[in-house]
Design an enzyme around this catalytic site. Structure first.
Site: not given
Lengths: 472, 472
Positions: B313, B315, B320, B323, B372, B378
């Site tokens: 679990n 994480g 950001k 760039a 995303n 991530y």
């Protein structure tokens, strides 16, 4: 068919208004035009450790006429480009404020064997993304995860999906971001697909993952002289639902790429179909594809010469919540959108009407992937189309026939023009392009799948949705 | 952690305001409570032609104590229910305006062999959906498409996805809609999964597709006496990132189901971890899981007795755009969220610390599926987790170990409480429940995957997202 907001914010006054109010400013997408160069500008190359696709990439750089520049991650490229007699240089970031000159960012991740090796992708895109111009192209090349030898390699290759989809959502400005997985020994099948994703033909295709296998045809083999301006020359193609809208656009693009087109539509659309086929020098056939005898009649009408390409585009909607839906409303949507395709393919394949080495392209939908309120029937039919593609691809391999589907998102048609404004606007803006696509975007994607050079692409579902946020 | 809108519209005044303004009215979801009956009310049964799972379904109806009623599509049910000594009757639609009494709609589609056979699903859901009460359950049982003998059968089974996802979007009112595919000879593995999807434990799991195979364990075999209130009794479970938030909830639910829990978190969270473990009578271990020696130390700390369940679990996020992202921001997210899991599993599997028949459950994310903005690192790490699950599942089969992942959507935590209101509200409402989930929803889903009765569930990614609109 008229996105007046897109036009407004791209006018001088509208642009100022949008800026001052912080409104989204969708880019006018650059689309393929026969009177302009298909490829133009710089392609920046990056690579992870032990890249395996640079030779195949060099062939594409050569055939497109793009000028390559090597990011420091792709140290091998310079020598390799010289061997292939390609002009090349080193990547230099665009100065802030200067015109971004790079047309495409391509990263060869095929040799990455564990998650730590993903750092090279960060370095490349961190350095280059700001230098990518409007309507630029991001393509990451990887190894098909399912073919990897170790879980670590599979894991690292699978991780690329998350990166590529995030890049599409970050890049905006009409930039597309896609991932091509190449199976071992399928390098010679890459060219047609990589050209498509680098071209303006894929203007509305972003956030997609395509798997290329070695195929069983040799049409894409190195050394073949392919006429990329007329890749469908000498091919005979059938398009159902061809009278209007997306179907008419498909017929038009297939014809423009050299195909001899047969359009099929229902008898009540006969005049429109004839009008659509006339400038394409195509053939108009009036059939109700759902009729019990339609498969046999279509096979007979296509005759012994047969066809190379069959595009199952015809479809209907009868939207209602299931509690209010009539039995016939359910049945007709399933029957026309799904069962009729099954019956027609069975007949054409049994009679040999679809030639060996042929192409079947089906039209699915984002609704078939994600489901949709009021579309239990339509979504089931379009999810079934995905099942058709996945189940038939292995069976058709022996005859070198590929079967794939496109899944359109929000496409501007007469149908979407009738959607209430607020819902239409939401549908238009909820994607990385902040706009709806055009029928020609679906048509170009189908034409790519229909090409001889797509022999290594089968069993795939490709969304034409501008990377819609919607999904499952 | 505070969805004040949800509370407001479910107050007498707020309800009136919401109705008059046409605002969405998210349902207060019914969640599992140890002091209330887990199953209650009527289960309406429907079936397509030649249903093959009715016997397995009868076992579940019996063990849950639900009262069955048969829709006319399920004519076989009455006799079968009698053989199983079950009370049963015929389905009668709820009168308009009357209290909807049906708690669950279950349709056995396993025998459907072609797209025309899908009509039976229309008949069942058309007749029954309005009789399904708040927080009701829709479960469709099908045959795993990839195991089907013919393309037509595969196609029809695959079509179910579009229907089930659309039903979830139509039903609203806290109703979940899920699809369980059962492979041939895996009928005995159905019970644990079907119970989960019928239970209030799956309150925030909707629009999901789970494939059940025959497994290699016999834990779910018919005749075993399973204590469904304490299915993890006698099992030892490790949870990383257990000090707070979702990790603490996972530890809590595993303990409530009888597991002996070992919580791991970073040294700086030691006090919080101890506080979380104390009421669970669990063990607190402070490790930085990303440290090079952590895998060996964790294996040593768990000792020769080993563990049955390992939940990855822990994480982090470091959001950001690429760039602007630092190299360390990229590296740490990949390393902690992905590479550390790989290193730990390798160590535990090599040392035999994870026992044969064990369960590995990883936490992925919708970002890992859809990508995303601002989360290239991530999303890549969470997409990699999906690759881990898919690549390791076949390899672990010989040891009867399963590996699966949950992919949370918008879950109300201290982290999401810091998101700006407008974005938080969008995240909360863009799903079929019109609200965020709770950490316990993720925890209950993990507990189901961790149960002995989930021996037939491996290589699966299950979203805990209330059927978020977002996806790929």
């Amino acid at each position: 068919m008229n996105d007046s907001y897109l036009k407004f914010v791209n006018s001088p006054l509208g642009g100022r208004v949008a800026r001052s109010l912080g409104l989204p400013k969708p880019e006018v997408l650059r689309r393929y035009r026969a009177d302009a160069a298909e490829f133009d500008g710089l392609i920046a190359i990056g690579a992870g450790r032990a890249p395996q696709l640079l030779d195949a990439l060099a062939d594409v750089v050569k055939s497109t006429g793009l000028t390559s520049v090597a990011h420091e991650s792709a140290g091998l490229w310079i020598a390799l480009a010289n061997r292939h007699s390609l002009m090349t240089g080193r990547f230099e970031p665009t100065e802030p404020g200067a015109h971004a000159r790079v047309a495409a960012l391509v990263f060869d991740a095929s040799g990455i064997e564990d998650s730590a090796g993903l750092d090279a992708l960060y370095a490349f895109f961190h350095d280059t993304l700001r230098s990518l111009g409007k309507c630029g192209r991001i393509v990451v090349l990887g190894r098909t995860p399912e073919t990897c030898d170790t879980p670590r390699q599979w894991t690292a290759q699978r991780a690329l999906e998350g990166l590529v989809r995030s890049l599409g959502k970050e890049a905006r400005r009409g930039i597309t971001s896609n991932l091509i997985y190449v199976a071992p020994h399928a390098e010679h099948q890459l060219e047609g697909t990589l050209r498509f994703f680098l071209s303006a033909r894929s203007a509305y295709v972003s956030g997609q993952v395509v798997r290329i296998d070695a195929g069983s045809g040799n049409a894409g083999a190195a050394g073949d002289a392919i006429d990329w301006a007329q890749p469908l020359a000498g091919r005979r193609a059938v398009v159902t639902g061809a009278a209007r809208g997306i179907g008419a656009a498909i017929a038009g693009v297939l014809a423009a790429q050299g195909a001899q087109v047969v359009g099929i539509d229902i008898p009540s659309a006969h005049d429109a179909l004839v009008d659509t086929m006339r400038p394409l020098a195509g053939t108009a056939l009036s059939f109700d594809i759902a009729a019990a005898d339609a498969p046999a009649q279509i096979a007979a009408a296509l005759g012994e010469t047969g066809v190379d390409i069959f595009v199952h585009n015809a479809g209907i909607t009868k939207d209602k919540t299931i509690a209010k839906m009539s039995e016939i409303g359910w049945h007709n949507v399933i029957d026309i959108n799904l069962s009729a395709q099954e019956r027609i393919d069975d007949a054409l394949l049994a009679a040999g009407t679809l030639r060996d080495g042929g192409r079947i392209v089906c039209v699915s939908s984002i609704s078939g992937i994600a489901g949709n309120l009021g579309q239990t029937n339509y979504a089931a039919s379009k999810a079934g189309v995905i099942g058709r593609v996945q189940s038939m691809a292995p069976q058709l391999r022996a005859r070198r026939i590929t079967i794939n589907a496109v899944a359109p998102g929000f496409i501007e048609t007469q149908m979407t023009a009738k959607i209430p404004l607020a819902i239409r606007e939401a549908g238009r803006r909820m994607n990385s392009m902040s706009q709806g696509g055009l029928p020609v975007d679906v048509a170009q994607t189908i034409a790519w799948l229909a090409q001889p050079a797509s022999a290594g692409v089968t069993g795939q579902i490709v969304r034409v949705c501008g990377q819609s946020l919607l999904g499952a």
